[in-house]
Design a protein around this motif. Structure first.
Motif, short mmCIF file in Angstrom:
data_model
loop_
_atom_site.label_atom_id
_atom_site.label_comp_id
_atom_site.label_asym_id
_atom_site.label_seq_id
_atom_site.Cartn_x
_atom_site.Cartn_y
_atom_site.Cartn_z
N ILE A 121 0.78 -1.25 -0.09
CA ILE A 121 -0.03 -0.02 0.04
C ILE A 121 0.81 1.13 -0.12
N LYS A 122 0.41 2.24 -0.52
CA LYS A 122 0.85 3.61 -0.33
C LYS A 122 0.65 4.53 0.55
N MET A 123 1.39 5.06 1.20
CA MET A 123 1.07 6.16 2.34
C MET A 123 1.73 7.33 2.12
N LYS A 124 1.12 8.43 2.41
CA LYS A 124 1.71 9.81 2.26
C LYS A 124 1.90 10.27 3.96
N GLN A 125 3.34 10.70 3.90
CA GLN A 125 3.87 11.16 5.33
C GLN A 125 4.14 12.72 4.94
N ARG A 126 3.92 13.47 6.00
CA ARG A 126 4.22 14.94 5.96
C ARG A 126 5.29 15.03 7.03
N HIS A 127 6.42 15.51 6.46
CA HIS A 127 7.35 16.13 7.42
C HIS A 127 7.25 16.99 8.59
N LYS A 128 7.40 16.81 9.54
CA LYS A 128 6.92 17.53 10.85
C LYS A 128 7.58 19.12 10.90
N GLY A 129 8.92 19.25 10.45
CA GLY A 129 9.53 20.42 10.43
C GLY A 129 9.55 21.04 9.13
N ARG A 130 9.63 20.47 8.14
CA ARG A 130 9.40 21.33 6.85
C ARG A 130 8.00 21.23 6.08
N GLY A 131 7.29 20.33 6.54
CA GLY A 131 6.10 20.40 5.82
C GLY A 131 5.68 19.75 4.56
N THR A 132 6.81 19.31 4.10
CA THR A 132 6.94 18.64 2.79
C THR A 132 6.14 17.07 2.94
N VAL A 133 5.66 16.76 1.66
CA VAL A 133 4.98 15.60 1.93
C VAL A 133 5.62 14.36 1.02
N ARG A 134 5.74 13.26 1.60
CA ARG A 134 6.36 12.21 0.45
C ARG A 134 5.47 10.96 0.57
N THR A 135 5.52 10.38 -0.37
CA THR A 135 4.82 8.85 -0.61
C THR A 135 5.61 7.74 -0.43
N VAL A 136 5.31 6.87 0.67
CA VAL A 136 6.15 5.72 0.93
C VAL A 136 5.03 4.60 0.63
N THR A 137 5.95 3.38 0.30
CA THR A 137 5.09 2.32 0.42
C THR A 137 5.40 1.36 1.49
N LYS A 138 4.33 0.33 1.93
CA LYS A 138 4.44 -0.44 2.99
C LYS A 138 3.81 -1.61 2.73
N THR A 139 4.51 -3.10 3.15
CA THR A 139 3.84 -3.98 2.90
C THR A 139 3.11 -4.48 4.10
N VAL A 140 1.96 -4.78 3.86
CA VAL A 140 1.01 -5.33 5.06
C VAL A 140 0.09 -6.69 4.77
#
Length: 238
Positions: A121-140
């Motif tokens: 699955i793909k998840m979006k993560q927001r950087h706490k400091g910079r506020g940028t968003v990145r997409t990461v993949t996770k296996t469940v």
């Protein structure tokens, strides 16, 4: 006559009937509930299921052996599941029957990209400091019948959380069903006759219980048929 003989021969040999075991699984509610759509192409390759009991003198246990045709999903042709049962009487309940104490699955050697028990699955993560968003993949873990071969470990202490207990209870129920009912009567579950027999037994037991209740009421000296047949006048008035 030749066609009839051919059909009879196929019934005696489950390996010769296309999708035999998949049909059996889909005909049994408890099994159909855990078989997912992505399991079906693999279960079509299931040739036979055998029950193997351990030798006398060893802990009362049994293994389920699932024999598969060579297929595009995994390299195994044999998947096993072993159940260990308590054979000694329980001190607290000496009349209690054998109880499954634990189970062990096997490793499935999945072909690359064919492991249907996992999903990415793909998840979006927001950087706490910079506020940028990145997409990461996770296996469940994904729902699949083949999770049956990877049960949770039973701690030696026997202490388990509620989720683990629930998973193992459901697992044991499936294992016993396959061992005691499905394998011995596989052809009847394939045709649906075993399910009809189970329903008939249930209806007969219900009718018998109703008859017994009626007899008990009639034999009860405090039971007044006339009073029951003629309720008080105020009950008739609306």
């Amino acid at each position: 006559m030749k066609e009839k003989a051919k059909v009879d021969e196929e019934k005696e040999d489950p390996k010769g009937v296309p999708e035999f075991w998949l049909t059996v699984f889909k005909n049994v509610d408890l099994l159909s509930d855990i078989v997912q759509e992505h399991d079906e192409p693999i279960l079509k390759q299931l040739q036979d299921i055998k029950v193997k009991f351990f030798d006398p003198g060893q802990p009362k246990s049994f293994s389920l052996e699932f024999n598969f045709k060579p297929n595009e999903f995994f390299t195994n042709t044999l998947l096993t599941k072993t159940y260990t049962m308590r054979s000694e009487p329980d001190e607290n309940d000496p009349f209690d029957g054998p109880e499954i104490m634990g189970c062990t699955g096997c490793t499935i050697d999945w072909m690359k990209g064919k492991n249907i028990t996992l999903q990415t699955i793909k998840m979006k993560q927001r950087h706490k400091g910079r506020g940028t968003v990145r997409t990461v993949t996770k296996t469940v873990l994904d729902d699949s019948f083949f999770n049956f071969f990877n049960p949770p470990d039973v701690p030696e202490s026997g202490d388990m959380d509620e989720d683990t207990e629930a998973i193992l209870a459901a697992d044991f129920e499936v294992g016993q069903l396959i061992c005691e009912h499905i394998v011995p009567r596989a052809v009847l579950y394939f045709t649906g006759e075993a399910i009809e027999d189970d329903d008939d037994d249930y209806d007969e037991e219900g009718e018998e219980a109703d008859d017994e209740e009626g007899e008990e009421e009639e034999n009860d000296p405090d039971y007044d048929l006339k009073k029951d047949a003629n309720p008080p006048a105020e009950c008739k008035q609306q």
